[in-house]
Design a protein around this motif. Sequence first.
Motif: not given
Length: 138
Positions: A15-17, A19-20, A47, A49-50, A65-68
């Motif tokens: 999901t994070a990738e 978004t990137r 993006v 991610a933390q 991770p929280e992605v903003t």
Amino acid sequence: MDYVRMFAVSSAGMTAERTRVEVAASNLAHAHTPYHPAAVGFQPMRVVAQAQPAAFAALLTAAGPEVTLEPANVLPRLLQDPGHPLANEQGFVAYPGVDPATEMVSLMSATRAYEANVAAMNTARALALKTLDIGRAG
């Protein structure tokens, strides 16, 4: 072994990738969109991610991770084109400050990371199936 946690970790990574990839594609798509220098035009995004500070076991139960998204805060590119309808008094047209090389590198690294998460999920799936086969045979 909790396979649901392993699938959740890979899913959060995918999901994070994803978004990137979407952000890099959007930045590239808007790279050549002119706007009047006095107006607010497209602002390239990035993006962030933390991971939440916690023990590793707690991270496995979290959604990942929280992605903003945040603006890249880059200056626009100014190109001299006096005949352009959006040119200012000096003949400059403003374009978003997108660096195509940086966006392509981000796009490729996000794609590779996504593929790595898919491979990890497939490995976990194969391990789960093998465990079921061993249990069935015993």
